[in-house]
Write a protein that holds these residues in place. Structure first.
Motif, mmCIF file in Angstrom:
data_model
loop_
_atom_site.group_PDB
_atom_site.id
_atom_site.type_symbol
_atom_site.label_atom_id
_atom_site.label_comp_id
_atom_site.label_asym_id
_atom_site.label_seq_id
_atom_site.Cartn_x
_atom_site.Cartn_y
_atom_site.Cartn_z
ATOM 1 N N LYS A 186 6.075 15.245 18.697
ATOM 2 C CA LYS A 186 7.415 15.668 18.287
ATOM 3 C C LYS A 186 7.794 15.137 16.911
ATOM 4 N N ILE A 187 7.008 14.205 16.392
ATOM 5 C CA ILE A 187 7.301 13.622 15.090
ATOM 6 C C ILE A 187 7.042 14.659 13.994
ATOM 7 N N GLN A 188 7.978 14.798 13.072
ATOM 8 C CA GLN A 188 7.854 15.800 12.006
ATOM 9 C C GLN A 188 7.383 15.210 10.690
ATOM 10 N N GLU A 189 7.440 13.888 10.539
ATOM 11 C CA GLU A 189 6.895 13.262 9.337
ATOM 12 C C GLU A 189 5.385 13.137 9.501
ATOM 13 N N VAL A 190 4.648 13.706 8.566
ATOM 14 C CA VAL A 190 3.206 13.769 8.738
ATOM 15 C C VAL A 190 2.483 13.163 7.534
ATOM 16 N N ASN A 191 1.234 12.871 7.755
ATOM 17 C CA ASN A 191 0.378 12.294 6.732
ATOM 18 C C ASN A 191 -0.197 13.392 5.843
ATOM 19 N N THR A 192 -0.167 13.172 4.539
ATOM 20 C CA THR A 192 -0.782 14.123 3.608
ATOM 21 C C THR A 192 -2.224 13.741 3.287
ATOM 22 N N GLY A 193 -2.602 12.518 3.610
ATOM 23 C CA GLY A 193 -3.933 12.026 3.267
ATOM 24 C C GLY A 193 -3.988 11.303 1.948
ATOM 25 N N VAL A 194 -2.979 11.516 1.105
ATOM 26 C CA VAL A 194 -2.943 10.885 -0.213
ATOM 27 C C VAL A 194 -2.430 9.458 -0.061
ATOM 28 N N LEU A 195 -3.193 8.499 -0.557
ATOM 29 C CA LEU A 195 -2.782 7.103 -0.474
ATOM 30 C C LEU A 195 -3.344 6.332 -1.661
ATOM 31 N N ALA A 196 -2.755 5.159 -1.896
ATOM 32 C CA ALA A 196 -3.223 4.287 -2.966
ATOM 33 C C ALA A 196 -3.053 2.839 -2.530
ATOM 34 N N LEU A 197 -3.987 2.009 -2.919
ATOM 35 C CA LEU A 197 -3.949 0.595 -2.560
ATOM 36 C C LEU A 197 -4.816 -0.194 -3.519
ATOM 37 N N LYS A 198 -4.692 -1.510 -3.444
ATOM 38 C CA LYS A 198 -5.551 -2.356 -4.269
ATOM 39 C C LYS A 198 -7.007 -2.109 -3.882
ATOM 40 N N THR A 199 -7.843 -1.997 -4.880
ATOM 41 C CA THR A 199 -9.259 -1.737 -4.618
ATOM 42 C C THR A 199 -9.890 -2.865 -3.816
ATOM 43 N N SER A 200 -9.451 -4.089 -4.055
ATOM 44 C CA SER A 200 -9.985 -5.227 -3.299
ATOM 45 C C SER A 200 -9.676 -5.090 -1.809
ATOM 46 N N HIS A 201 -8.464 -4.615 -1.483
ATOM 47 C CA HIS A 201 -8.110 -4.383 -0.080
ATOM 48 C C HIS A 201 -8.974 -3.273 0.514
ATOM 49 N N LEU A 202 -9.162 -2.199 -0.253
ATOM 50 C CA LEU A 202 -9.964 -1.077 0.249
ATOM 51 C C LEU A 202 -11.378 -1.528 0.586
ATOM 52 N N ARG A 203 -11.986 -2.279 -0.305
ATOM 53 C CA ARG A 203 -13.361 -2.739 -0.060
ATOM 54 C C ARG A 203 -13.433 -3.660 1.156
ATOM 55 N N GLU A 204 -12.390 -4.437 1.364
ATOM 56 C CA GLU A 204 -12.366 -5.356 2.510
ATOM 57 C C GLU A 204 -12.142 -4.618 3.829
ATOM 58 N N TRP A 205 -11.310 -3.582 3.803
ATOM 59 C CA TRP A 205 -10.887 -2.935 5.045
ATOM 60 C C TRP A 205 -11.786 -1.798 5.509
ATOM 61 N N MET A 262 0.863 -1.176 0.000
ATOM 62 C CA MET A 262 0.000 0.000 0.000
ATOM 63 C C MET A 262 0.906 1.234 0.000
ATOM 64 N N ALA A 263 0.545 2.268 -0.739
ATOM 65 C CA ALA A 263 1.384 3.471 -0.858
ATOM 66 C C ALA A 263 0.782 4.618 -0.067
ATOM 67 N N LEU A 264 1.640 5.351 0.612
ATOM 68 C CA LEU A 264 1.218 6.488 1.434
ATOM 69 C C LEU A 264 2.136 7.666 1.142
ATOM 70 N N LEU A 265 1.560 8.821 0.880
ATOM 71 C CA LEU A 265 2.341 10.028 0.623
ATOM 72 C C LEU A 265 2.515 10.781 1.931
ATOM 73 N N THR A 266 3.779 10.966 2.337
ATOM 74 C CA THR A 266 4.066 11.702 3.569
ATOM 75 C C THR A 266 4.976 12.881 3.246
ATOM 76 N N VAL A 267 5.133 13.767 4.223
ATOM 77 C CA VAL A 267 6.014 14.911 4.052
ATOM 78 C C VAL A 267 6.579 15.281 5.415
ATOM 79 N N THR A 268 7.816 15.743 5.437
ATOM 80 C CA THR A 268 8.460 16.172 6.677
ATOM 81 C C THR A 268 8.384 17.692 6.771
ATOM 82 N N LEU A 269 7.807 18.171 7.875
ATOM 83 C CA LEU A 269 7.600 19.608 8.057
ATOM 84 C C LEU A 269 8.323 20.101 9.299
#
Length: 454
Positions: free
Chosen positions: A162-181, A123-130
């Motif tokens: 204190k963590i500087q790596e944050v979630n952008t909300g942008v993600l991608a995954l197999k549609t079958s996994h998304l429907r299951e989860w 599964m892919a997750l877009l993060t950024v360090t701020l």
């Protein structure tokens, strides 16, 4: 491989303090959501699903593009709830990508990098360090450095903040996994919402590896919640456009004082002064000089053209070595041929100005056709509108129109013809003639100018 691209655009946008939906506020002249749609549309084999809520009909009417579908989120119960609304109207696909309608500057390259990371085990997750991660969900990693979860700021203990790596909300995954989860996500948090970020922990439990990607610039994933944030993104975007122009051979008097609200292509050795605004599609040739405070919209400007200060050019074509302005207004349908001049306080509409012709000052010329080397004197107007219809005025080659003349269309002025100053012309004028149309002058002797009574 088919891809569903879900764009979340149902938020209220209350901090914008506006009757306009937040995603329809503009950055560089284009709605925030439209910019995201444009990027999504560049992904091959994709279908776009926009999740709307407030003012859904207004949003639909404002956004253009192919393969766009809509899902409705009537209640704002969180990002996972919004994605569930999209899944309910989507068809079969291999991968689902989630984007946001208020994150306008995400690039095609970043989107494709996220999509290309996804496979059956990933599964892919877009993060950024701020430097200042205030307000963002923090990325949690285990001892091996693998992503194991995301915690929202309101739910985070002090050490997690204190963590500087944050979630952008942008993600991608197999549609079958998304429907299951998705059905496994609950709302047991301080907000009482269904967080899409819970997918990360579920993926971890399911043995799916979460791989992170980062954008080239943090501004790519910056969201817009206030007009202040919007203005900062606008300035970043304009700075990027200015730098591209300078790298391509354009001199800018001040890179901080130019606005490109569309697309601008430019040749070499051009000079653009301060406070120039480009809208729509504009093309500049070589050796073009544009003075300060000009507005140029959907127009072509040829080689060695001078556009002087405070001129407005809209849907017009200007050819080589022409001079425009200062304080000129070219309205749609204007064509200015090479070596022609449109001077100060001249308005031209739906008119072709021939090679070497001049309308130097204080005139209105509409629905006209000027041949070569026509000279239009100051204060001349074409009377092109009869209250119901527009009519055309033709001024043939080398004709001369004296100052303060009114040309009542439809009308043709012949070659080498001369119109005496102050004339009202209502009939065609033959070639090679002088035409005068003035009331006889009357002098009243011994006339005394009235004076005020004391």
């Amino acid at each position: 491989m088919t891809i569903d691209i879900v764009i979340l655009a149902a938020g209220q946008g209350t901090r914008m303090h506006s009757a306009l939906p937040k995603v329809l506020h503009c950055l560089a002249g284009e709605p925030l959501l439209q910019r995201v749609v444009n990027t999504a549309s560049s992904v091959p084999d994709s279908k776009i699903i926009i999740v709307t809520g407030r003012a859904s009909e207004e949003v639909k009417a404002s956004i253009s593009g192919e393969q766009i579908h809509y899902a409705q989120q009537d209640e704002q119960l969180g990002t996972a709830h919004a994605v569930q609304a999209a899944v309910s109207v989507s068809g079969p696909s291999d991968i689902t990508l989630v984007l946001y309608g208020d994150v306008p500057l995400i690039s095609k390259e970043t989107v494709l990098a996220v999509i290309d990371t996804v496979d059956n085990d990933t599964m892919a997750l877009l993060t950024v360090t701020l430097e200042d991660p205030e307000g963002y969900g923090r990325i949690l990693r285990d001892k091996q450095g693998d992503v194991c979860g995301i915690i929202e700021q309101k739910d985070a203990p002090p050490e997690a903040l204190k963590i500087q790596e944050v979630n952008t909300g942008v993600l991608a995954l197999k549609t079958s996994h998304l429907r299951e989860w998705l059905p496994q996500i609950d709302n047991k948090n301080t907000q009482g919402e269904y967080y899409l970020t819970d997918l990360v922990a579920i993926a971890k439990r399911s043995g799916i590896h979460v791989v992170t990607k980062m954008p080239r610039f943090p501004q790519e994933v910056a969201g817009v919640n206030t007009r202040i944030q919007l203005s900062k993104l606008e300035r970043f975007y304009q700075q990027q456009q200015a730098e591209k122009l300078m790298m391509s051979g354009v001199t800018l008097a001040d890179p901080n004082r130019i606005d490109i609200r569309g697309s601008l292509s430019s040749g070499n050795d051009n000079f653009i002064d301060i406070n120039v605004v480009f809208e729509g599609v504009v093309k500049l040739g070589n050796n073009v000089s544009i003075g300060p405070n000009c507005l140029i919209t959907d127009s072509m400007i040829g080689d060695s053209v001078q556009v002087k200060a405070n001129s407005v050019i809209e849907k017009s074509e200007i050819y080589s070595n022409a001079v425009i302005g200062p304080f000129a207004r070219l309205r749609p349908g204007t064509v200015v041929c090479k070596n022609a001049k449109i001077g100060n306080f001249v308005e031209v509409k739906n008119t072709q100005v021939g090679i070497g012709s001049k309308i130097s000052h204080l005139s209105y010329v509409g629905d006209a056709e000027l041949g070569a080397d026509v000279n239009v004197g100051a204060g001349t107007i074409t009377c092109n509108y009869d209250g119901a219809n527009k009519h055309k005025t033709i001024m043939a080659d080398n004709s001369f129109i004296g100052s303060n003349s009114s040309l009542v269309a439809p009308l043709k002025i012949g070659k080498n013809a001369t119109i005496g100053a102050g004339s009202i012309i209502i009939k065609d004028v033959p070639d090679d003639q002088l035409t005068l149309a003035r009331a006889p002058q009357k002098n009243v002797p011994y006339w005394v100018r009235p004076t005020k009574k004391k």
